[in-house]
Scaffold this motif. Structure first.
Motif, PDB file in Angstrom:
ATOM      1  N   ASP A   7       0.823  -1.209   0.000  1.00 42.89           N
ATOM      2  CA  ASP A   7       0.000   0.000   0.000  1.00 42.89           C
ATOM      3  C   ASP A   7       0.859   1.261   0.000  1.00 42.89           C
ATOM      4  OD1 ASP A   7      -2.118   1.757   0.192  1.00 42.89           O
ATOM      5  OD2 ASP A   7      -2.472   1.376   2.325  1.00 42.89           O
ATOM      6  N   ARG A   8       1.328   1.661  -1.186  1.00 40.11           N
ATOM      7  CA  ARG A   8       2.179   2.847  -1.300  1.00 40.11           C
ATOM      8  C   ARG A   8       1.413   4.141  -1.042  1.00 40.11           C
ATOM      9  NH1 ARG A   8       4.488   3.100  -6.769  1.00 40.11           N
ATOM     10  NH2 ARG A   8       2.577   2.075  -7.394  1.00 40.11           N
ATOM     11  N   ARG A   9       0.114   4.128  -1.231  1.00 42.91           N
ATOM     12  CA  ARG A   9      -0.694   5.333  -1.001  1.00 42.91           C
ATOM     13  C   ARG A   9      -1.128   5.470   0.454  1.00 42.91           C
ATOM     14  NH1 ARG A   9      -3.769   4.792  -6.619  1.00 42.91           N
ATOM     15  NH2 ARG A   9      -2.288   6.033  -7.789  1.00 42.91           N
ATOM     16  N   GLY A  10      -1.005   4.394   1.212  1.00 46.35           N
ATOM     17  CA  GLY A  10      -1.418   4.438   2.613  1.00 46.35           C
ATOM     18  C   GLY A  10      -2.914   4.593   2.785  1.00 46.35           C
ATOM     19  N   SER A  11      -3.682   4.032   1.860  1.00 47.91           N
ATOM     20  CA  SER A  11      -5.131   4.252   1.872  1.00 47.91           C
ATOM     21  C   SER A  11      -5.955   3.042   2.309  1.00 47.91           C
ATOM     22  CB  SER A  11      -5.586   4.692   0.479  1.00 47.91           C
ATOM     23  OG  SER A  11      -5.285   3.683  -0.468  1.00 47.91           O
ATOM     24  N   LEU A  12      -5.329   1.903   2.524  1.00 45.49           N
ATOM     25  CA  LEU A  12      -6.097   0.693   2.851  1.00 45.49           C
ATOM     26  C   LEU A  12      -6.324   0.545   4.351  1.00 45.49           C
ATOM     27  CD1 LEU A  12      -4.571  -1.953   0.426  1.00 45.49           C
ATOM     28  CD2 LEU A  12      -6.465  -0.372   0.049  1.00 45.49           C
ATOM     29  N   GLN A  13      -7.423  -0.097   4.673  1.00 46.01           N
ATOM     30  CA  GLN A  13      -7.786  -0.408   6.055  1.00 46.01           C
ATOM     31  C   GLN A  13      -8.270  -1.843   6.104  1.00 46.01           C
ATOM     32  OE1 GLN A  13      -7.443   1.602   8.778  1.00 46.01           O
ATOM     33  NE2 GLN A  13      -6.444   3.035   7.385  1.00 46.01           N
ATOM     34  N   PRO A  14      -7.908  -2.575   7.157  1.00 41.59           N
ATOM     35  CA  PRO A  14      -8.400  -3.958   7.280  1.00 41.59           C
ATOM     36  C   PRO A  14      -9.918  -4.013   7.352  1.00 41.59           C
ATOM     37  CG  PRO A  14      -6.655  -3.506   8.876  1.00 41.59           C
ATOM     38  CD  PRO A  14      -7.026  -2.202   8.250  1.00 41.59           C
ATOM     39  N   ASN A  15     -10.469  -5.133   6.923  1.00 33.65           N
ATOM     40  CA  ASN A  15     -11.910  -5.397   6.994  1.00 33.65           C
ATOM     41  C   ASN A  15     -12.740  -4.390   6.217  1.00 33.65           C
ATOM     42  OD1 ASN A  15     -11.459  -7.642   8.780  1.00 33.65           O
ATOM     43  ND2 ASN A  15     -11.082  -6.113  10.375  1.00 33.65           N
ATOM     44  N   THR A  16     -12.256  -4.016   5.035  1.00 33.63           N
ATOM     45  CA  THR A  16     -13.013  -3.110   4.169  1.00 33.63           C
ATOM     46  C   THR A  16     -13.124  -3.736   2.779  1.00 33.63           C
ATOM     47  OG1 THR A  16     -10.998  -1.890   3.559  1.00 33.63           O
ATOM     48  CG2 THR A  16     -12.299  -1.008   5.384  1.00 33.63           C
ATOM     49  N   THR A  17     -14.029  -3.207   1.992  1.00 30.38           N
ATOM     50  CA  THR A  17     -14.214  -3.658   0.613  1.00 30.38           C
ATOM     51  C   THR A  17     -13.965  -2.483  -0.313  1.00 30.38           C
ATOM     52  OG1 THR A  17     -15.822  -5.318   1.296  1.00 30.38           O
ATOM     53  CG2 THR A  17     -15.835  -4.684  -1.022  1.00 30.38           C
ATOM     54  N   LEU A  18     -13.153  -2.710  -1.334  1.00 28.33           N
ATOM     55  CA  LEU A  18     -12.828  -1.681  -2.319  1.00 28.33           C
ATOM     56  C   LEU A  18     -13.631  -1.904  -3.585  1.00 28.33           C
ATOM     57  CD1 LEU A  18      -8.935  -1.871  -2.003  1.00 28.33           C
ATOM     58  CD2 LEU A  18     -10.482  -0.340  -0.769  1.00 28.33           C
ATOM     59  N   ASN A  19     -14.124  -0.823  -4.157  1.00 24.88           N
ATOM     60  CA  ASN A  19     -14.835  -0.874  -5.430  1.00 24.88           C
ATOM     61  C   ASN A  19     -14.210   0.128  -6.376  1.00 24.88           C
ATOM     62  OD1 ASN A  19     -17.150  -2.749  -5.038  1.00 24.88           O
ATOM     63  ND2 ASN A  19     -17.469  -1.393  -3.288  1.00 24.88           N
ATOM     64  N   GLU A  21     -14.269   3.214  -8.793  1.00 19.75           N
ATOM     65  CA  GLU A  21     -15.104   4.397  -8.997  1.00 19.75           C
ATOM     66  C   GLU A  21     -15.336   4.576 -10.490  1.00 19.75           C
ATOM     67  OE1 GLU A  21     -13.518   7.879  -7.114  1.00 19.75           O
ATOM     68  OE2 GLU A  21     -12.749   6.694  -5.453  1.00 19.75           O
ATOM     69  N   SER A  22     -16.543   4.679 -10.914  1.00 18.86           N
ATOM     70  CA  SER A  22     -16.889   4.874 -12.324  1.00 18.86           C
ATOM     71  C   SER A  22     -16.249   3.812 -13.214  1.00 18.86           C
ATOM     72  CB  SER A  22     -16.455   6.264 -12.784  1.00 18.86           C
ATOM     73  OG  SER A  22     -17.003   7.261 -11.969  1.00 18.86           O
ATOM     74  N   GLY A  23     -16.061   2.616 -12.676  1.00 22.05           N
ATOM     75  CA  GLY A  23     -15.491   1.530 -13.448  1.00 22.05           C
ATOM     76  C   GLY A  23     -13.980   1.567 -13.586  1.00 22.05           C
ATOM     77  N   MET A  24     -13.326   2.536 -12.949  1.00 22.44           N
ATOM     78  CA  MET A  24     -11.871   2.639 -13.043  1.00 22.44           C
ATOM     79  C   MET A  24     -11.249   2.523 -11.659  1.00 22.44           C
ATOM     80  SD  MET A  24     -11.085   5.554 -15.831  1.00 22.44           S
ATOM     81  CE  MET A  24      -9.799   4.772 -16.748  1.00 22.44           C
ATOM     82  N   SER A  25     -10.072   1.919 -11.637  1.00 24.13           N
ATOM     83  CA  SER A  25      -9.307   1.826 -10.398  1.00 24.13           C
ATOM     84  C   SER A  25      -8.575   3.149 -10.164  1.00 24.13           C
ATOM     85  CB  SER A  25      -8.287   0.694 -10.500  1.00 24.13           C
ATOM     86  OG  SER A  25      -7.348   0.988 -11.523  1.00 24.13           O
ATOM     87  N   GLU A  26      -7.953   3.295  -8.993  1.00 22.02           N
ATOM     88  CA  GLU A  26      -7.130   4.480  -8.745  1.00 22.02           C
ATOM     89  C   GLU A  26      -6.020   4.574  -9.786  1.00 22.02           C
ATOM     90  OE1 GLU A  26      -5.628   4.834  -4.764  1.00 22.02           O
ATOM     91  OE2 GLU A  26      -7.623   4.685  -3.887  1.00 22.02           O
ATOM     92  N   HIS A  27      -5.464   3.435 -10.147  1.00 23.33           N
ATOM     93  CA  HIS A  27      -4.418   3.383 -11.172  1.00 23.33           C
ATOM     94  C   HIS A  27      -4.967   3.913 -12.504  1.00 23.33           C
ATOM     95  CE1 HIS A  27      -0.838   1.756 -13.182  1.00 23.33           C
ATOM     96  NE2 HIS A  27      -1.663   1.375 -14.144  1.00 23.33           N
ATOM     97  N   ASP A  83      11.614  -5.826  -2.702  1.00 21.84           N
ATOM     98  CA  ASP A  83      12.928  -5.327  -3.104  1.00 21.84           C
ATOM     99  C   ASP A  83      12.799  -4.056  -3.953  1.00 21.84           C
ATOM    100  OD1 ASP A  83      13.972  -7.535  -1.798  1.00 21.84           O
ATOM    101  OD2 ASP A  83      14.352  -8.659  -3.653  1.00 21.84           O
ATOM    102  N   PHE A  84      11.763  -3.981  -4.783  1.00 17.03           N
ATOM    103  CA  PHE A  84      11.534  -2.841  -5.673  1.00 17.03           C
ATOM    104  C   PHE A  84      11.079  -1.598  -4.902  1.00 17.03           C
ATOM    105  CE2 PHE A  84       8.874  -0.591  -8.890  1.00 17.03           C
ATOM    106  CZ  PHE A  84       9.834  -0.391  -9.871  1.00 17.03           C
ATOM    107  N   PHE A  85      10.114  -1.763  -3.997  1.00 18.12           N
ATOM    108  CA  PHE A  85       9.530  -0.628  -3.267  1.00 18.12           C
ATOM    109  C   PHE A  85      10.158  -0.368  -1.909  1.00 18.12           C
ATOM    110  CE2 PHE A  85       5.584  -1.637  -5.840  1.00 18.12           C
ATOM    111  CZ  PHE A  85       5.712  -0.541  -6.663  1.00 18.12           C
ATOM    112  N   GLY A  86      10.893  -1.336  -1.378  1.00 19.73           N
ATOM    113  CA  GLY A  86      11.441  -1.174  -0.033  1.00 19.73           C
ATOM    114  C   GLY A  86      10.469  -1.697   1.013  1.00 19.73           C
TER     115      GLY A  86
END
Length: 175
Positions: A7-19, A21-27, A83-86
């Motif tokens: 989680d490089r963005r620091g946005s995840l939380q345990p026990n949650t569900t991600l959807n 938005e408008s059919g697109m991921s954050e990426h 190894d790539f992200f540390g």
């Protein structure tokens, strides 16, 4: 199947569900719109993401779009990512109800650096995209191609939404 996400963005939380938005991921949101050319690294990623999406739409339309996927890896494939992200980013255990696509993200490196400069060949990049969407790896490209030999596969899994964030993993699990 269980997957792991750094989680490089620091946005995840345990026990949650991600959807998505408008059919697109954050990426997807990050790379779909306009790009500011002042940052060459962002520009390179923008070019590659769009070229890979063009190849997917034309030749692999049943494969999931990178613009609408959540990226993860397995316990067996996480080491190159650490190894790539540390080790400064949290790692979360996640799952998705749909089988994931396994692809080698090392193939996304279509701008090659040599002592005499940077090299980019759109035809070569399309070949790399075809290998990516076919489930091949960077070693398949190395056969007879002018690419650096110190590159190895870095597998990623494209998960469909919704993605369940189960728990924060302890880094010692991946030693």
């Amino acid at each position: 199947m269980l997957y792991y996400h750094i989680d490089r963005r620091g946005s995840l939380q345990p026990n949650t569900t991600l959807n998505a938005e408008s059919g697109m991921s954050e990426h997807g949101i990050q790379y779909w719109g306009d790009v500011h050319v002042e940052d060459f690294k962002v520009f390179k990623s923008y070019v590659i993401e769009h070229l890979f999406e063009e190849v997917r739409l034309a030749e692999f339309p049943m494969k999931p779009s990178r613009f609408a996927s959540f990226f993860a890896c397995t316990k067996d494939t996480i080491r190159p990512w650490i190894d790539f992200f540390g080790t400064t980013f949290p790692i979360y255990e996640v799952c998705s109800p749909v089988p994931a696509l396994k692809a080698d993200s090392a193939l996304l490196n279509a701008f090659w650096y040599y002592p005499d400069g940077c090299w980019f060949d759109p035809g070569q990049a399309r070949k790399q995209a075809r290998l990516y969407w076919s489930g091949k790896n960077i070693l398949d490209l190395l056969e007879g191609q002018p690419v650096p030999k110190n590159i190895s596969p870095r597998w990623e899994y494209l998960l469909a939404f919704p993605v369940q964030v189960l728990r924060r993993a302890d880094p010692s699990e991946f030693q």
